[in-house]
Design a protein around this motif. Sequence first.
Motif, PDB file in Angstrom:
ATOM      1  N   GLN A 199      45.313  10.790   5.116  1.00  9.70           N
ATOM      2  CA  GLN A 199      46.067  10.352   5.046  1.00  9.70           C
ATOM      3  C   GLN A 199      47.328  10.067   5.062  1.00  9.70           C
ATOM      4  OE1 GLN A 199      45.224   6.735   5.191  1.00  9.70           O
ATOM      5  NE2 GLN A 199      46.929   6.082   5.861  1.00  9.70           N
ATOM      6  N   ARG A 200      48.379  11.068   4.429  1.00  9.02           N
ATOM      7  CA  ARG A 200      49.775  11.218   4.348  1.00  9.02           C
ATOM      8  C   ARG A 200      50.017  12.303   6.052  1.00  9.02           C
ATOM      9  NH1 ARG A 200      50.643  14.949  -0.469  1.00  9.02           N
ATOM     10  NH2 ARG A 200      52.750  15.188   0.539  1.00  9.02           N
ATOM     11  N   VAL A 201      49.085  13.246   7.009  1.00  9.75           N
ATOM     12  CA  VAL A 201      49.281  13.852   8.136  1.00  9.75           C
ATOM     13  C   VAL A 201      49.470  12.901   8.450  1.00  9.75           C
ATOM     14  CG1 VAL A 201      48.379  15.152   9.613  1.00  9.75           C
ATOM     15  CG2 VAL A 201      49.074  16.101   7.128  1.00  9.75           C
ATOM     16  N   SER A 202      48.197  12.024   8.915  1.00  3.72           N
ATOM     17  CA  SER A 202      48.061  10.398  10.054  1.00  3.72           C
ATOM     18  C   SER A 202      49.208   9.773  10.126  1.00  3.72           C
ATOM     19  CB  SER A 202      47.055  10.292   9.573  1.00  3.72           C
ATOM     20  OG  SER A 202      46.537   9.634  10.000  1.00  3.72           O
ATOM     21  N   GLN A 235      53.624  12.329  16.967  1.00  3.17           N
ATOM     22  CA  GLN A 235      53.066  13.439  17.049  1.00  3.17           C
ATOM     23  C   GLN A 235      52.302  13.696  18.601  1.00  3.17           C
ATOM     24  OE1 GLN A 235      53.583  14.980  13.689  1.00  3.17           O
ATOM     25  NE2 GLN A 235      55.385  15.598  13.507  1.00  3.17           N
ATOM     26  N   VAL A 236      51.319  12.523  17.819  1.00  6.19           N
ATOM     27  CA  VAL A 236      50.166  12.954  19.216  1.00  6.19           C
ATOM     28  C   VAL A 236      50.219  11.411  19.608  1.00  6.19           C
ATOM     29  CG1 VAL A 236      48.311  13.736  19.218  1.00  6.19           C
ATOM     30  CG2 VAL A 236      49.241  15.187  17.737  1.00  6.19           C
ATOM     31  N   HIS A 261      54.189  24.158   9.536  1.00  7.33           N
ATOM     32  CA  HIS A 261      55.333  24.521   8.671  1.00  7.33           C
ATOM     33  C   HIS A 261      54.915  23.174   7.427  1.00  7.33           C
ATOM     34  CE1 HIS A 261      57.326  26.575  11.995  1.00  7.33           C
ATOM     35  NE2 HIS A 261      57.975  27.315  11.496  1.00  7.33           N
ATOM     36  N   ASN A 262      55.271  23.478   6.677  1.00  5.83           N
ATOM     37  CA  ASN A 262      55.110  22.618   5.254  1.00  5.83           C
ATOM     38  C   ASN A 262      56.377  22.260   4.527  1.00  5.83           C
ATOM     39  OD1 ASN A 262      55.838  24.842   3.579  1.00  5.83           O
ATOM     40  ND2 ASN A 262      53.870  25.077   3.376  1.00  5.83           N
ATOM     41  N   LEU A 263      56.438  21.210   3.743  1.00  9.43           N
ATOM     42  CA  LEU A 263      57.911  20.999   3.611  1.00  9.43           C
ATOM     43  C   LEU A 263      58.890  21.186   2.663  1.00  9.43           C
ATOM     44  CD1 LEU A 263      59.262  18.205   2.288  1.00  9.43           C
ATOM     45  CD2 LEU A 263      58.074  18.287   0.136  1.00  9.43           C
ATOM     46  N   ASP A 264      57.994  22.761   1.962  1.00  9.17           N
ATOM     47  CA  ASP A 264      58.566  23.787   1.506  1.00  9.17           C
ATOM     48  C   ASP A 264      60.004  24.495   2.852  1.00  9.17           C
ATOM     49  OD1 ASP A 264      56.720  23.451  -0.012  1.00  9.17           O
ATOM     50  OD2 ASP A 264      57.220  24.521  -1.659  1.00  9.17           O
ATOM     51  N   ILE A 292      55.517  19.749  16.993  1.00  7.89           N
ATOM     52  CA  ILE A 292      55.426  19.146  16.644  1.00  7.89           C
ATOM     53  C   ILE A 292      54.482  20.074  15.222  1.00  7.89           C
ATOM     54  CG2 ILE A 292      54.694  17.156  17.741  1.00  7.89           C
ATOM     55  CD1 ILE A 292      51.843  17.613  16.932  1.00  7.89           C
ATOM     56  N   LYS A 293      55.142  19.700  14.020  1.00  9.74           N
ATOM     57  CA  LYS A 293      54.794  19.663  12.186  1.00  9.74           C
ATOM     58  C   LYS A 293      54.432  18.867  12.248  1.00  9.74           C
ATOM     59  CE  LYS A 293      58.695  22.699  13.201  1.00  9.74           C
ATOM     60  NZ  LYS A 293      60.804  22.803  12.356  1.00  9.74           N
ATOM     61  N   PRO A 294      52.587  18.315  12.073  1.00  2.00           N
ATOM     62  CA  PRO A 294      52.606  17.931  11.362  1.00  2.00           C
ATOM     63  C   PRO A 294      51.964  17.182   9.447  1.00  2.00           C
ATOM     64  CG  PRO A 294      50.977  17.767  12.880  1.00  2.00           C
ATOM     65  CD  PRO A 294      52.337  19.617  12.436  1.00  2.00           C
ATOM     66  N   LEU A 295      52.311  18.243   9.192  1.00  2.00           N
ATOM     67  CA  LEU A 295      52.848  19.219   7.399  1.00  2.00           C
ATOM     68  C   LEU A 295      53.937  19.038   7.140  1.00  2.00           C
ATOM     69  CD1 LEU A 295      49.886  22.155   6.713  1.00  2.00           C
ATOM     70  CD2 LEU A 295      49.319  19.538   7.490  1.00  2.00           C
ATOM     71  N   MET A 296      54.745  18.450   7.753  1.00  2.00           N
ATOM     72  CA  MET A 296      56.198  18.600   7.358  1.00  2.00           C
ATOM     73  C   MET A 296      56.726  17.899   5.827  1.00  2.00           C
ATOM     74  SD  MET A 296      58.244  16.390  10.483  1.00  2.00           S
ATOM     75  CE  MET A 296      59.119  17.030   9.936  1.00  2.00           C
ATOM     76  N   TYR A 297      55.663  17.211   5.643  1.00  7.87           N
ATOM     77  CA  TYR A 297      55.821  16.663   4.324  1.00  7.87           C
ATOM     78  C   TYR A 297      54.858  16.845   3.163  1.00  7.87           C
ATOM     79  CZ  TYR A 297      60.059  13.373   5.943  1.00  7.87           C
ATOM     80  OH  TYR A 297      60.475  13.379   7.384  1.00  7.87           O
TER      81      TYR A 297
END
Length: 310
Positions: A42-45, A53-54, A172-175, A209-214
């Motif tokens: 859900q968060r990535v969406s 992004q998409v 790329h993730n939040l960290d 794009i970085k869908p996992l950024m959060y």
Amino acid sequence: MNNGPVQKDPPACSVCGEPAVIHQRHVGRYLCGTHLIADLGQRVSETIASRQQVVPGDCVAVALSGGKDSTALLLILHRLFGSRSDVRLVAITVDEGISGYREATVRSAVGLVRQLGIEHITVSFEELFGDTLDMFLNGREPEACSICGILRKKALVAGAERAGATKLATGHNLDDEAQSVLMNVLRGDLMRLVRDSGRESSGRFIPRIKPLMYVQEKEIATYLMVQGIWDLPECPYAIHALRREVRSVLSGLEYRHPGTMLRLMENKKTVATAFGGKAPGEPVGTCRECGEPCSGETCQVCRLRHSLGF
């Protein structure tokens, strides 16, 4: 009579009451495996939708190293878009030529794309640059991450172009993102702090794009664990990176002060918004040697090409 320490029941999922697998300390919530998978999806969406992004018609090249972040990224994107006819996913794997490490992650990547039924393109440093990363780094190991980062970006773009991609998605993730913000602040690098590689490029380059950024790194590791995916290795050259030191400092701050990484990201967004996503005086030109977009007369790859002699 003392029978030893009392065994405590694991914390309960805040949603369903089942045993939790993770404590999301920044929001004070426990989640079981099922609800962690749903939460991350859900968060990535939401991240994808809020930043556009998409969009329909996109061909998304997914950078798939075979490590934990890229594996989670492809799994989530496949769940979100795998059954849609208006979005195409293609996995891009870069084989840098790191002996004893890359062979295992390439096998992991190949197994995953076969399982999901996704098109897969592999690009190697030897094919593009004439030699392996191990050979380029002979005697220059402390520069490993800088050299690899420049060449790897070029290789990913080459793979994305072969796929006819309109977007290039990285894990790329939040960290990672928070570490980059802190590193750029420490270096005083305003241009990198506010740069937005996902902005519309008018066809000059493929937006990243970085869908996992959060999504936090520990959430990704747990997400994979509950699906039976374990022991994905870490690059042996990572010991030389400044990022490793920043990662340790930031992890300690996040543990003591939950939400630190998110606040760093919010501060970056505030600064970037003030400059419209572009640093003052930052030109976007063309490399005089290879013709690729760059911010100086010569791009990083061509400068590195001269330095390494290939």
